[in-house]
Design an enzyme around this catalytic site. Structure first.
Site, mmCIF file in Angstrom:
data_model
loop_
_atom_site.group_PDB
_atom_site.id
_atom_site.type_symbol
_atom_site.label_atom_id
_atom_site.label_comp_id
_atom_site.label_asym_id
_atom_site.label_seq_id
_atom_site.Cartn_x
_atom_site.Cartn_y
_atom_site.Cartn_z
ATOM 1 C CG HIS A 18 -1.915 -1.004 1.389
ATOM 2 N ND1 HIS A 18 -2.075 -1.741 2.529
ATOM 3 C CD2 HIS A 18 -2.867 -1.425 0.528
ATOM 4 C CE1 HIS A 18 -3.089 -2.579 2.365
ATOM 5 N NE2 HIS A 18 -3.585 -2.411 1.161
ATOM 6 C CE LYS A 42 -11.184 -6.893 1.957
ATOM 7 N NZ LYS A 42 -10.062 -6.039 1.537
ATOM 8 N NE ARG A 91 -2.883 -7.624 -4.207
ATOM 9 C CZ ARG A 91 -3.652 -8.005 -3.205
ATOM 10 N NH1 ARG A 91 -3.134 -8.209 -2.034
ATOM 11 N NH2 ARG A 91 -4.944 -8.204 -3.380
ATOM 12 C CB SER A 129 -4.401 -6.332 4.862
ATOM 13 O OG SER A 129 -4.000 -5.096 4.322
HETATM 14 O O1 PNS Z 1 -8.910 -2.494 0.467
HETATM 15 P P1 PNS Z 1 -10.236 -2.887 -0.078
HETATM 16 O O2 PNS Z 1 -11.075 -3.576 0.999
HETATM 17 O O3 PNS Z 1 -10.155 -3.722 -1.330
HETATM 18 O O4 PNS Z 1 -10.977 -1.509 -0.480
HETATM 19 C C1 PNS Z 1 -12.315 -1.496 -0.943
HETATM 20 C C2 PNS Z 1 -12.950 -0.119 -0.704
HETATM 21 C C3 PNS Z 1 -12.909 0.235 0.780
HETATM 22 C C4 PNS Z 1 -12.180 0.922 -1.505
HETATM 23 C C5 PNS Z 1 -14.431 -0.189 -1.205
HETATM 24 O O5 PNS Z 1 -15.122 -1.176 -0.495
HETATM 25 C C6 PNS Z 1 -15.138 1.163 -1.062
HETATM 26 O O6 PNS Z 1 -14.973 2.033 -1.900
HETATM 27 N N1 PNS Z 1 -15.928 1.327 0.033
HETATM 28 C C7 PNS Z 1 -16.655 2.574 0.283
HETATM 29 C C8 PNS Z 1 -18.154 2.418 -0.017
HETATM 30 C C9 PNS Z 1 -18.384 2.413 -1.526
HETATM 31 O O7 PNS Z 1 -18.236 3.413 -2.209
HETATM 32 N N2 PNS Z 1 -18.764 1.226 -2.044
HETATM 33 C C10 PNS Z 1 -18.983 1.026 -3.478
HETATM 34 C C11 PNS Z 1 -17.669 0.630 -4.136
HETATM 35 S S1 PNS Z 1 -17.873 0.319 -5.845
#
Ligand code: PNS
Length: 160
Positions: A18, A42, A91, A129
């Site tokens: 990250h 998650k 990745r 993570s």
């Molecule tokens: O590290 P991650 O868990 O892959 O990140 C995913 C994240 C947090 C970027 C995504 O779940 C997100 O944008 N969450 C905020 C709520 C939202 O906008 N959801 C729609 C995403 S298309």
């Protein structure tokens, strides 16, 4: 015109992978917002406050980086805060489908918002993570996986 991007993620916890993406974004754009967000799929090990704390410590030398957290949709935050693009690290091919789905959903919600993918550094291709959490919780050495300045805090948090 100044370009602002956001590096969003769960960061549970932030890894060297990250941090590599954040560093590279900070060299390419005027302002980088690191967004510690909720991923409803998650169940995090660290609280939002702990994850913010790790990220602030790990990015403290980057003047154009700020760490925030917010509820709600990423696309909406970007609209309200004039964020030009989302930056995500890729990745492996296995990341692609999920990332593409998010990019297209965000674009539908906010047509002004671009998503930019940076390829992960070769040394960070395997890092996640969840692997960090598993290795640390079983007493393994995570010093190659997380930023040095927050290593001990992460280990303490995961061995609780
Ligand atoms: O590290 P991650 O868990 O892959 O990140 C995913 C994240 C947090 C970027 C995504 O779940 C997100 O944008 N969450 C905020 C709520 C939202 O906008 N959801 C729609 C995403 S298309």
């Amino acid at each position: 015109m100044k370009k602002t991007v956001i590096c969003p993620g769960s960061f549970d916890p932030v890894t060297r992978g990250h941090l590599d993406i954040i560093n590279r974004a900070a060299r390419m754009f005027d302002c980088v917002i690191v967004g510690v967000l909720v991923n409803s799929a998650k169940n995090p090990s660290f609280s939002i406050e702990e994850r913010i704390d790790f990220l602030r410590e790990a990015t403290k030398e980057l003047d154009n980086v700020k760490v925030v957290s917010f509820d709600g949709l990423l696309a909406e935050y970007c609209r309200q805060n004039n964020v030009d693009a989302v930056v995500r690290g890729l990745r492996a091919v296995s990341d692609f489908e999920y990332e593409f789905q998010m990019a297209l959903t965000n674009k539908k919600l906010n047509p002004q918002l671009e998503t930019i993918f940076l390829s992960a550094d070769a040394d960070a291709m395997y890092l996640s993570s969840s692997m960090v959490r598993e290795v640390a919780s079983m007493g393994g050495d995570i010093s190659n996986f997380v930023p040095e300045c927050i290593h001990d805090k992460i280990v303490r948090g995961l061995r609780k």
